[in-house]
Write a protein that holds these residues in place. Structure first.
Motif, short mmCIF file in Angstrom:
data_model
loop_
_atom_site.label_atom_id
_atom_site.label_comp_id
_atom_site.label_asym_id
_atom_site.label_seq_id
_atom_site.Cartn_x
_atom_site.Cartn_y
_atom_site.Cartn_z
N THR A 64 44.06 -7.85 64.92
CA THR A 64 43.24 -8.28 63.77
C THR A 64 43.71 -9.66 63.29
O THR A 64 42.89 -10.55 63.04
CB THR A 64 43.34 -7.26 62.61
N THR A 65 45.03 -9.83 63.22
CA THR A 65 45.55 -11.13 62.81
C THR A 65 45.19 -12.20 63.84
O THR A 65 44.86 -13.33 63.49
CB THR A 65 47.08 -11.04 62.60
N HIS A 66 45.22 -11.80 65.12
CA HIS A 66 44.85 -12.76 66.16
C HIS A 66 43.39 -13.20 66.02
O HIS A 66 43.06 -14.38 66.22
CB HIS A 66 45.09 -12.14 67.55
N LYS A 67 42.51 -12.28 65.64
CA LYS A 67 41.11 -12.67 65.40
C LYS A 67 41.02 -13.72 64.31
O LYS A 67 40.28 -14.70 64.41
CB LYS A 67 40.28 -11.44 64.99
N GLY A 77 53.46 -23.58 68.71
CA GLY A 77 54.39 -22.76 69.50
C GLY A 77 55.83 -22.93 69.01
O GLY A 77 56.59 -21.97 68.95
N LYS A 78 56.17 -24.15 68.63
CA LYS A 78 57.51 -24.42 68.12
C LYS A 78 57.77 -23.62 66.84
O LYS A 78 58.85 -23.09 66.63
CB LYS A 78 57.61 -25.93 67.85
N VAL A 79 56.75 -23.55 65.99
CA VAL A 79 56.88 -22.77 64.75
C VAL A 79 56.99 -21.29 65.09
O VAL A 79 57.78 -20.55 64.50
CB VAL A 79 55.67 -23.01 63.82
N GLU A 80 56.20 -20.87 66.05
CA GLU A 80 56.21 -19.46 66.43
C GLU A 80 57.60 -19.03 66.90
O GLU A 80 58.13 -18.00 66.49
CB GLU A 80 55.19 -19.24 67.54
N GLN A 81 58.18 -19.86 67.75
CA GLN A 81 59.51 -19.53 68.30
C GLN A 81 60.62 -19.63 67.26
O GLN A 81 61.52 -18.80 67.23
CB GLN A 81 59.83 -20.45 69.49
N ASN A 82 60.55 -20.67 66.40
CA ASN A 82 61.67 -20.92 65.49
C ASN A 82 61.48 -20.36 64.09
O ASN A 82 62.45 -20.08 63.40
CB ASN A 82 61.90 -22.43 65.37
N GLY A 83 60.24 -20.23 63.67
CA GLY A 83 60.04 -19.87 62.27
C GLY A 83 59.24 -18.60 62.05
O GLY A 83 59.26 -18.04 60.96
N TYR A 84 58.53 -18.13 63.06
CA TYR A 84 57.65 -16.99 62.82
C TYR A 84 58.32 -15.67 63.17
O TYR A 84 58.54 -14.82 62.32
CB TYR A 84 56.35 -17.16 63.62
N LEU A 85 58.67 -15.53 64.43
CA LEU A 85 59.28 -14.27 64.87
C LEU A 85 60.57 -13.97 64.12
O LEU A 85 60.84 -12.84 63.72
CB LEU A 85 59.55 -14.33 66.38
N MET A 86 61.36 -15.02 63.89
CA MET A 86 62.67 -14.78 63.30
C MET A 86 62.63 -14.62 61.79
O MET A 86 63.38 -13.83 61.24
CB MET A 86 63.61 -15.92 63.68
N MET A 87 61.77 -15.35 61.11
CA MET A 87 61.78 -15.25 59.65
C MET A 87 60.93 -14.08 59.15
O MET A 87 61.08 -13.63 58.02
CB MET A 87 61.37 -16.58 59.02
N GLY A 88 60.01 -13.62 60.00
CA GLY A 88 59.34 -12.36 59.72
C GLY A 88 58.36 -12.34 58.57
O GLY A 88 58.14 -11.30 57.95
N SER A 89 57.71 -13.49 58.30
CA SER A 89 56.70 -13.50 57.24
C SER A 89 55.35 -13.09 57.84
O SER A 89 54.46 -13.90 58.04
CB SER A 89 56.65 -14.91 56.65
N THR A 90 55.24 -11.82 58.18
CA THR A 90 54.09 -11.32 58.94
C THR A 90 52.94 -10.90 58.04
O THR A 90 53.16 -10.15 57.08
CB THR A 90 54.52 -10.08 59.77
N CYS A 91 51.75 -11.33 58.36
CA CYS A 91 50.57 -10.95 57.57
C CYS A 91 50.17 -9.52 57.91
O CYS A 91 50.11 -9.13 59.08
CB CYS A 91 49.42 -11.91 57.90
N SER A 92 49.89 -8.75 56.89
CA SER A 92 49.40 -7.39 57.13
C SER A 92 48.03 -7.45 57.80
O SER A 92 47.19 -8.28 57.44
CB SER A 92 49.29 -6.67 55.79
N PRO A 93 47.77 -6.57 58.80
CA PRO A 93 46.45 -6.55 59.43
C PRO A 93 45.32 -6.36 58.41
O PRO A 93 44.24 -6.91 58.56
CB PRO A 93 46.53 -5.35 60.38
#
Ligand SMILES: *Cc1c(COP(=O)(O)O)cnc(C)c1O
Length: 406
Positions: A81-84, A246-262
């Motif tokens: 859903t987030t990918h959409k 991609g740089k943000v995804e690798q360094n700031g997204y997966l690790m910092m975990g500010s994930t949007c709820s579906p």
């Protein structure tokens, strides 16, 4: 083949692909939400309310876990859903890639920290969102310095660049005074010096400004505002090239975990489907309100691109967001209190971008020095013009002006 129905600027084409018209570009908004057999032809996208995804075999699991971008493994990495929503936002901004976060600040902090290291320097242009400014200040303890240029003059911005400047961070129109930066000039200079440029495009939305076209590297959004559009979600996004995001995804997204709820991604997709219609209304409402206030002697100044920096507005904006600021001729703060409390159609509070009009006084009884330091008048007041008919908003503003100031 634009036949089925015409609703404002949202078109639904026979092929079940919904489209939004931006300027002369048709954007396939429902690229992301094309109904299919798997989804039982549901018109509204499904919400993949799951934390994890299982694999059908050991081998499939190993393959998926090695490429989380193209496979669903765990919702902190990616979710259908987030990918959409990410595909949809990327279409709107003309970006290769987008990553959606749990808040605008989630996107801003993850992006900034991905692009600096110990010894880096950030040039901050004019007044930016106050929490973003606090985050930049907090990076000092990791050896990241910054210079704030309180101006949108290109020469002044350029002269703040140092040998170790890695990022130029800006909002345009800026928070507080809604001034426009010459995006192309800044992007060109930054490119020639290998500096990454970032813009917070929340005010204009991709309907009214697409900074990638001017050469800005990364776009940030608080989707809590116009994109969500109904004051019911907190979410954010970063957009740019595949490599840049991609740089943000690798360094700031997966690790910092500010994930949007579906669930919130679903609500943002729902919001985007009416974004063009809502933005058109905000645009016409804010112009009508400014026209009604600009010659009122009780108002000293209006800060909004509709009545300032005509040349840059023309160059960069296709329309106007409805967030503005005013100052009053009379500096008596008791009268300011009466004005704020007498408004009937404005809610007093932070945030904006939904249906309701909002008012936010800058003066909090004890912060005069801070306001002065930021170059703000004591009566500086932010208004967000919502979706109510402009005439009713104008009538309300005028009655509050009369009661407070006459
Ligand atoms: C609200 C806002 C933010 C922060 O977004 P959140 O979703 O509240 O974290 C950043 N920039 C601007 C311009 C905003 O208005």
């Amino acid at each position: 083949m634009l036949s089925k129905r015409l609703l404002g600027t949202v078109y639904v084409v026979q092929s079940e692909v919904e489209m939004i018209m931006i300027k002369d570009r048709l954007i396939k908004t429902c690229l992301a939400v094309i109904p299919d057999e798997q989804s039982h032809y549901a018109i509204s996208p499904e919400i993949a309310m799951t934390s994890s995804f299982y694999s059908k075999s050991y081998e499939a699991y190993v393959a998926a876990s090695k490429d989380e971008f193209n496979n669903y493994v765990y919702t902190r990495g990616s979710n259908p859903t987030t990918h959409k929503l990410e595909v949809l936002l990327a279409e709107l901004e003309g970006a290769q890639r987008c990553k959606v976060f749990a808040s605008g600040m989630g996107a801003i902090s993850a992006t900034l920290q991905s692009y600096v290291m110990n010894g880096s320097h950030i040039v901050v242009v004019n007044s930016i969102y106050s929490t973003a400014m606090k985050f930049i200040k907090s990076l000092e303890k990791f050896g990241v310095s910054h210079t704030v240029v309180m101006s949108v003059d290109t020469q002044e911005i350029v002269s703040a660049i140092q040998d170790n400047t890695d990022v130029i961070y800006l909002e345009s129109p800026s928070s507080q005074k809604f001034e426009i930066v010459d995006l192309k000039a800044i992007a060109d200079i930054a490119k020639s010096r290998q500096i990454t440029t970032m813009i917070d495009n929340t005010w204009a939305t991709p309907m009214f400004q697409r900074p990638l076209e001017s050469g800005i590297d990364l776009i940030l959004h608080s989707c809590s505002k116009y994109i969500g559009g109904h004051s019911d979600i907190v979410a954010g996004a970063v957009l740019g090239t595949t490599e840049g995001v991609g740089k943000v995804e690798q360094n700031g997204y997966l690790m910092m975990g500010s994930t949007c709820s579906p669930m919130n991604s679903f609500l943002a997709i729902r919001g985007i489907r009416t974004l063009p219609i809502r933005m058109e209304k905000h645009n016409s409402n804010v112009k009508a309100v400014i026209d009604a206030l600009k010659d009122d002697p009780r108002i000293e100044k209006i800060y909004h691109p509709y009545i300032q920096q005509a040349e840059r507005s023309e160059k960069y904006l296709d329309g106007y967001g409805s967030l503005l600021a005013i100052t009053f001729t009379d500096k008596d703060t008791t009268k300011l209190q009466t004005f704020i409390n007498t408004l009937e159609t404005f809610l007093i509070g932070v945030s904006w971008g939904g249906y309701e009009s909002m008012v936010l006084p800058g003066y909090k009884f004890d912060n005069l020095e801070t306001m002065k330091a930021r170059g703000l008048d004591i009566t500086h007041t932010r208004l967000f013009i919502g979706l109510l008919e402009a005439q009713m908003t104008i009538t309300d503003l005028k009655q509050a002006l009369s009661i407070a100031y006459d």
